[in-house]
Design a protein around this motif. Structure first.
Motif, mmCIF file in Angstrom:
data_model
loop_
_atom_site.group_PDB
_atom_site.id
_atom_site.type_symbol
_atom_site.label_atom_id
_atom_site.label_comp_id
_atom_site.label_asym_id
_atom_site.label_seq_id
_atom_site.Cartn_x
_atom_site.Cartn_y
_atom_site.Cartn_z
ATOM 1 N N LEU A 375 0.815 -1.218 0.000
ATOM 2 C CA LEU A 375 0.000 0.000 0.000
ATOM 3 C C LEU A 375 0.847 1.266 0.000
ATOM 4 C CD1 LEU A 375 -2.868 -1.050 2.428
ATOM 5 C CD2 LEU A 375 -2.752 -1.233 -0.064
ATOM 6 N N ARG A 376 2.010 1.232 0.642
ATOM 7 C CA ARG A 376 2.961 2.349 0.655
ATOM 8 C C ARG A 376 2.299 3.669 1.015
ATOM 9 N NH1 ARG A 376 7.267 1.561 -4.178
ATOM 10 N NH2 ARG A 376 8.452 2.850 -2.725
ATOM 11 N N GLY A 377 1.362 3.600 1.971
ATOM 12 C CA GLY A 377 0.708 4.810 2.459
ATOM 13 C C GLY A 377 -0.436 5.290 1.598
ATOM 14 N N ARG A 378 -0.686 4.613 0.466
ATOM 15 C CA ARG A 378 -1.783 5.044 -0.404
ATOM 16 C C ARG A 378 -3.120 4.603 0.202
ATOM 17 N NH1 ARG A 378 1.984 2.912 -4.601
ATOM 18 N NH2 ARG A 378 1.002 0.910 -4.184
ATOM 19 N N SER A 379 -4.138 5.416 0.046
ATOM 20 C CA SER A 379 -5.451 5.065 0.573
ATOM 21 C C SER A 379 -6.589 5.657 -0.259
ATOM 22 C CB SER A 379 -5.589 5.539 2.032
ATOM 23 O OG SER A 379 -5.419 6.947 2.092
ATOM 24 N N THR A 380 -6.272 6.075 -1.493
ATOM 25 C CA THR A 380 -7.296 6.701 -2.334
ATOM 26 C C THR A 380 -8.266 5.675 -2.918
ATOM 27 O OG1 THR A 380 -5.767 6.603 -4.207
ATOM 28 C CG2 THR A 380 -5.820 8.658 -2.927
ATOM 29 N N ASN A 381 -7.737 4.533 -3.337
ATOM 30 C CA ASN A 381 -8.568 3.492 -3.944
ATOM 31 C C ASN A 381 -8.013 2.152 -3.516
ATOM 32 O OD1 ASN A 381 -9.623 1.473 -5.752
ATOM 33 N ND2 ASN A 381 -10.224 3.118 -7.177
ATOM 34 N N LYS A 382 -8.679 1.477 -2.600
ATOM 35 C CA LYS A 382 -8.101 0.257 -2.016
ATOM 36 C C LYS A 382 -7.897 -0.858 -3.041
ATOM 37 C CE LYS A 382 -12.542 -1.507 -0.266
ATOM 38 N NZ LYS A 382 -13.249 -1.972 0.963
ATOM 39 N N PHE A 383 -8.662 -0.836 -4.140
ATOM 40 C CA PHE A 383 -8.481 -1.872 -5.159
ATOM 41 C C PHE A 383 -7.277 -1.549 -6.046
ATOM 42 C CE2 PHE A 383 -13.127 -1.747 -4.299
ATOM 43 C CZ PHE A 383 -13.240 -2.986 -3.705
ATOM 44 N N GLU A 384 -7.251 -0.325 -6.585
ATOM 45 C CA GLU A 384 -6.144 0.042 -7.470
ATOM 46 C C GLU A 384 -4.834 0.137 -6.705
ATOM 47 O OE1 GLU A 384 -5.784 0.253 -10.702
ATOM 48 O OE2 GLU A 384 -7.837 -0.492 -10.874
ATOM 49 N N ASP A 385 -4.884 0.602 -5.445
ATOM 50 C CA ASP A 385 -3.667 0.664 -4.637
ATOM 51 C C ASP A 385 -3.075 -0.729 -4.455
ATOM 52 O OD1 ASP A 385 -4.065 3.347 -4.413
ATOM 53 O OD2 ASP A 385 -4.923 3.262 -2.390
ATOM 54 N N ALA A 386 -3.915 -1.719 -4.181
ATOM 55 C CA ALA A 386 -3.443 -3.094 -4.002
ATOM 56 C C ALA A 386 -2.893 -3.654 -5.306
ATOM 57 C CB ALA A 386 -4.572 -3.979 -3.484
ATOM 58 N N ARG A 387 -3.540 -3.318 -6.431
ATOM 59 C CA ARG A 387 -3.055 -3.804 -7.738
ATOM 60 C C ARG A 387 -1.658 -3.276 -8.038
ATOM 61 N NH1 ARG A 387 -5.858 -6.054 -11.730
ATOM 62 N NH2 ARG A 387 -4.514 -4.993 -13.217
#
Length: 612
Positions: A375-387
């Motif tokens: 995730l590296r701190g990303r939280s805008t879109n849990k699906f695209e962030d995981a991809r």
């Protein structure tokens, strides 16, 4: 009258033309065209193919493992078989009549004028019985050849076996050089190095009379060619270490792979259940092969190359290295042992840094390490962030030689699985998965799968602080070295400095005192520091699998090893002591550890095999 006179000249001309045609044709046949002379020569020439000696196979210390021994085949030329007394023939060879008919039918299907094998690998009594009576059976002859024999009862899965070429193989261009009755490598090293081992055939031409009696060489051997023996293989296997490993794994299911990390040479390659290589030689080999094939324990299954399992906690090391390279954690990073995220194996001291987390194999710690990587701190879109995060994480993991074939010098290697975003799209549906779907990868569970060889190679990579050589069995071919591809260094995407961060924690796994999960692998009493990691792999079909991977000495590695025992439970109580005994055997040349030997070899070792 003039009309009749004209017809006379026409008839004369026709006869003259016919005479000229026949004369010209006769001149061409006798003077210009040599094909008829060659055909006549063939009636007095016998072409003898000289089969070369197959190359021998040695271990790393020059001990011979595979050699050649003479055997005899009964050959048949169907066209020459006259008034065969089938009953007497079968009695002499102790051969069922139906088998004789089937073999003759196969020989006719191949060729009525060429010799093909009717009965192979004649025993000495069978040879004596038929040889003195061949004069009564025209069309049959004895052909001597060399067959494989084994000086070892070990290493069957690596050595492979040699078998007679089949009609289906003969139809393929790849096998155009082979003849019926020839042998070729079917599996293992015998197959992979077939072109090196087989050598080159020679041919001799002999003059024979109408009765087939030899009258000497044709044109003093002008057209003869010498056979060239196959090249010997000098393997990296330490056969004494191999024997010991097979002793330890007797009665169990699993694998042991030991490597020299500095070269990629395979020191030991154990696949259990075991069988002796000599089983697949000699007469009746086909029946014995089918018995092995139908054995429910699957002894023919080459587990170090073909069995893929979740690696369990050993994979936490790779997960940590990727996170260090991404810069999302440091060796001093601490995380809570939060059981709400994922259960831990046991209660232990807080994992304030990486070394403590490795020593105690803290599941919540490595859950949070991978979450930071993906995730590296990303939280805008849990699906695209995981991809996005999983794709980058996978790229770095695969630089360790995982998720693809390593390229070992043997066929049938499996590549394992490092799941991609596309894999989860297909499994769960696009935008129907996130980090909570894949978190089990952080502790080496879930959809991930690696082989025993890959696990040993991961240890070799950590031992080398970031690079590996493709694992291989053969260190020398003939008078030369290994194939060039086995001398090339493969560097991971992780910098060398990050590997150094793992070593204190890996050493603490073995020699870290209270709470050390791999204490049974300690060689500290011999002054040898071992860096290792235990693993207990969840198995939905029964008891957990046990694994342990390590290298030693920690600061100057000479051996990297991975042990995988199916249905044996906790890795620290079964796989770890087995790895310790193997390392002690290799590094010291002997073993002085009766406690663990009795535990692994003594009465009751069938406790490691559960039948479900």
């Amino acid at each position: 009258m003039q009309y009749l006179e004209g017809r006379k000249y026409v008839v004369h001309a026709i006869f003259l033309a016919v005479a000229l045609v026949f004369g010209a044709r006769l001149f061409y046949i006798q003077v210009l065209d040599g094909s008829y002379k060659l055909a006549a020569d063939r009636n007095t020439l016998q072409r003898l193919v000289q089969v070369p000696y197959r190359g021998l196979i040695y271990d790393r210390n020059g001990q011979i493992l595979v050699q050649n021994t003479p055997v005899y085949d009964l050959m048949v030329v169907p066209r020459e078989v006259k008034q065969l007394d089938s009953a007497r023939f079968c009695q002499l060879l102790q051969l069922p009549l139906e088998e004789l008919r089937t073999s003759l039918k196969a020989a006719r299907a191949y060729s009525r004028v060429k010799a093909s094998p009717l009965v192979q690998n004649l025993s000495t009594p069978e040879l004596a019985a038929i040889q003195d009576n061949l004069i009564d059976f025209p069309g049959f002859s004895i052909k001597a050849r060399m067959a494989r024999s084994y000086k070892t009862e070990n290493l069957a899965h690596a050595l492979g076996y040699v078998g007679a070429i089949t009609p289906a193989f003969l139809e393929k261009p790849k096998y155009a050089k082979y003849l019926p009755g020839d042998n070729l490598g079917i599996t293992g090293l015998e197959s992979f190095y077939e072109q090196k081992l087989m050598g080159r055939r020679g041919v001799q031409y002999r003059m024979v009379n109408v009765r087939g009696i030899e009258k000497g060489a044709f044109r003093n051997g002008e057209f003869d060619t010498l056979s060239i023996a196959g090249q010997d293989l000098h393997t990296s296997i330490d056969i004494e270490l191999q024997k010991y490993g097979e002793t330890l794994m007797a009665g169990k299911r699993g694998s042991i792979v030991a490597l020299d990390p500095k070269t990629g040479e395979i020191l030991a390659f154990v696949s259990a259940p075991l069988y002796e290589p000599s089983i697949l030689t000699g007469k009746g080999m086909g029946n014995r092969y089918m018995e092995l094939l139908n054995n429910p324990e699957r002894p023919l299954f080459n587990r170090p190359l073909m069995a893929t399992y979740p690696p369990g906690s050993v994979f936490k090391l790779v997960n940590e290295l990727v996170a260090l390279q991404m810069g999302v954690v440091t060796p001093e990073t601490g995380f809570d042992c939060n059981w709400k995220l994922v259960r831990c194996t046991h209660r232990h001291e807080p994992p304030r840094n990486l070394s403590i987390a490795i020593k105690n194999s803290c599941n919540p710690y490595f859950y949070q390490v991978m979450r930071a990587s993906v995730l590296r701190g990303r939280s805008t879109n849990k699906f695209e962030d995981a991809r996005l995060g999983l794709a980058e994480w996978r790229r770095q993991v695969m630089s360790f030689g995982l998720g693809e074939k390593l390229g070992v010098d043997m066929s049938s290697e499996k590549k394992g699985l490092i799941p991609s975003p596309e894999f989860y799209d297909k499994l769960r549906g696009y935008h129907h998965w996130n980090f909570k779907t894949v978190y089990s990868l952080s502790i080496g569970q879930g959809e991930i799968g690696i082989t025993g060889l890959q696990m040993a190679n991961v240890m070799a990579t950590i031992a080398n602080r970031g690079y590996y050589y493709t694992p291989h069995f053969v260190r020398g071919i003939g008078q030369g070295g290994p194939l060039p591809e086995y001398t090339q260094r493969h560097v991971t995407s992780v910098e060398q400095r990050h590997f150094e961060s793992l070593i204190p924690g890996m050493c603490a796994v073995v020699d870290g005192g209270r709470g050390a999960t791999g204490a049974s692998a300690s060689l500290a009493h011999y002054g040898i520091a071992v860096a290792g990691k235990t693993g207990t792999v969840q198995n939905p079909h029964g008891e957990d699998h046990a694994t342990f991977a390590a290298f030693a000495p920690a600061n100057d590695p000479k051996i990297a090893i991975a042990v995988f025992i199916e249905n044996a439970g906790f890795g620290g109580s079964s796989a770890a002591p087995m790895a310790a005994l193997m390392m002690e055997k290799y590094l010291r040349g002997k073993v002085n550890n009766p406690r663990w030997e009795n535990w692994l070899i003594g009465p009751g070792t069938d406790r490691f095999i559960r039948h479900h």
